[in-house]
Design a protein around this motif. Sequence first.
Motif, PDB file in Angstrom:
ATOM      1  N   ALA A  34       0.856  -1.197   0.000  1.00 45.85           N
ATOM      2  CA  ALA A  34       0.000   0.000   0.000  1.00 45.85           C
ATOM      3  C   ALA A  34       0.889   1.243   0.000  1.00 45.85           C
ATOM      4  N   ASN A  35       0.270   2.372  -0.254  1.00 46.77           N
ATOM      5  CA  ASN A  35       0.955   3.657  -0.151  1.00 46.77           C
ATOM      6  C   ASN A  35       0.628   4.190   1.247  1.00 46.77           C
ATOM      7  N   ILE A  36       1.508   3.929   2.205  1.00 46.34           N
ATOM      8  CA  ILE A  36       1.242   4.320   3.592  1.00 46.34           C
ATOM      9  C   ILE A  36       1.542   5.805   3.758  1.00 46.34           C
ATOM     10  N   ALA A  37       0.489   6.583   3.884  1.00 46.25           N
ATOM     11  CA  ALA A  37       0.631   8.033   4.033  1.00 46.25           C
ATOM     12  C   ALA A  37       0.878   8.414   5.484  1.00 46.25           C
ATOM     13  N   VAL A  38       0.277   7.654   6.411  1.00 48.54           N
ATOM     14  CA  VAL A  38       0.406   7.916   7.845  1.00 48.54           C
ATOM     15  C   VAL A  38       0.539   6.569   8.544  1.00 48.54           C
TER      16      VAL A  38
ATOM     17  N   SER B 110      -7.357  12.214  16.331  1.00 45.58           N
ATOM     18  CA  SER B 110      -6.057  12.622  15.813  1.00 45.58           C
ATOM     19  C   SER B 110      -5.627  11.750  14.625  1.00 45.58           C
ATOM     20  N   ILE B 111      -5.845  10.454  14.753  1.00 46.38           N
ATOM     21  CA  ILE B 111      -5.510   9.533  13.655  1.00 46.38           C
ATOM     22  C   ILE B 111      -6.329   9.874  12.425  1.00 46.38           C
ATOM     23  N   GLU B 112      -7.630  10.079  12.626  1.00 51.96           N
ATOM     24  CA  GLU B 112      -8.482  10.372  11.465  1.00 51.96           C
ATOM     25  C   GLU B 112      -8.129  11.727  10.845  1.00 51.96           C
ATOM     26  N   GLU B 113      -7.838  12.710  11.654  1.00 48.81           N
ATOM     27  CA  GLU B 113      -7.439  14.015  11.111  1.00 48.81           C
ATOM     28  C   GLU B 113      -6.154  13.901  10.292  1.00 48.81           C
TER      29      GLU B 113
ATOM     30  N   LYS C 252      -7.008  12.269   7.007  1.00 49.79           N
ATOM     31  CA  LYS C 252      -7.674  13.207   6.089  1.00 49.79           C
ATOM     32  C   LYS C 252      -6.663  14.152   5.452  1.00 49.79           C
ATOM     33  N   LYS C 253      -5.794  14.728   6.286  1.00 49.72           N
ATOM     34  CA  LYS C 253      -4.789  15.671   5.774  1.00 49.72           C
ATOM     35  C   LYS C 253      -3.885  15.017   4.740  1.00 49.72           C
ATOM     36  N   ALA C 254      -3.601  13.734   4.931  1.00 46.46           N
ATOM     37  CA  ALA C 254      -2.705  13.016   4.014  1.00 46.46           C
ATOM     38  C   ALA C 254      -3.439  12.494   2.774  1.00 46.46           C
ATOM     39  N   GLY C 255      -4.772  12.622   2.763  1.00 48.71           N
ATOM     40  CA  GLY C 255      -5.544  12.137   1.620  1.00 48.71           C
ATOM     41  C   GLY C 255      -5.721  10.631   1.582  1.00 48.71           C
TER      42      GLY C 255
ATOM     43  N   PHE D   2     -15.978   6.374  12.259  1.00 49.06           N
ATOM     44  CA  PHE D   2     -15.002   7.131  11.476  1.00 49.06           C
ATOM     45  C   PHE D   2     -15.666   7.615  10.193  1.00 49.06           C
ATOM     46  N   GLU D   3     -15.203   8.739   9.684  1.00 45.87           N
ATOM     47  CA  GLU D   3     -15.666   9.220   8.377  1.00 45.87           C
ATOM     48  C   GLU D   3     -14.939   8.478   7.258  1.00 45.87           C
ATOM     49  N   ILE D   4     -13.676   8.174   7.480  1.00 45.14           N
ATOM     50  CA  ILE D   4     -12.896   7.414   6.499  1.00 45.14           C
ATOM     51  C   ILE D   4     -13.118   5.930   6.781  1.00 45.14           C
ATOM     52  N   PRO D   5     -13.391   5.127   5.753  1.00 42.32           N
ATOM     53  CA  PRO D   5     -13.608   3.687   5.987  1.00 42.32           C
ATOM     54  C   PRO D   5     -12.397   3.027   6.651  1.00 42.32           C
TER      55      PRO D   5
END
Length: 170
Positions: A87-91, A108-111, A114-117, A136-139
């Motif tokens: 995967a492309n691990i952004a965070v 904090s994790i979800e924010e 989101k910032k990392a897309g 969570f808003e992100i799946p």
Amino acid sequence: DLICATRCSENGRLSSADLKVFLGSTKKRRDGRFPGKNIIRTRPRLDCLIRKDNGEILPQDFIVKRKVAAFCGIVRPDSFREFLKSANIAVFRSFPDHHCYTENDLRSIEESAKKAGAEFIVVTEKDAVKIMKHSFEIPVLIVRITLEILEGWEILNDLLKVGPEDVGGA
């Protein structure tokens, strides 16, 4: 005696250091066996991904090249990260083993995700149990790990054989 080694290398071999811990020695017979020891060689592998929101089971390659955020609270966070290498691990955030996640941790994790897309947040099954009530808003994808047996199926099958006398039969 039975030894089940869960941290074998890709070729299924144990390091000399591992052998000394398990066996007290690295000496083996010419056939490669260790006298008097039953050894089952295994390694963990990514089995599938499970969507937290609806339980849908996704193939292990679902996250290939997708931008994800991941977190875990396990002893060896790098081993979890290794499962996600396609995967492309952004965070990636690691917490102490058995961490009890707070609302602030999860926000904090979800924010950060989101910032990392990030398209998804990825967690271990162990951590998923602790965050099931949080929405969570992100799946969120839960990583299911299985144990692949590299060597020793016969030993394991013999040990697991159950006869009628073991289950109350004749």
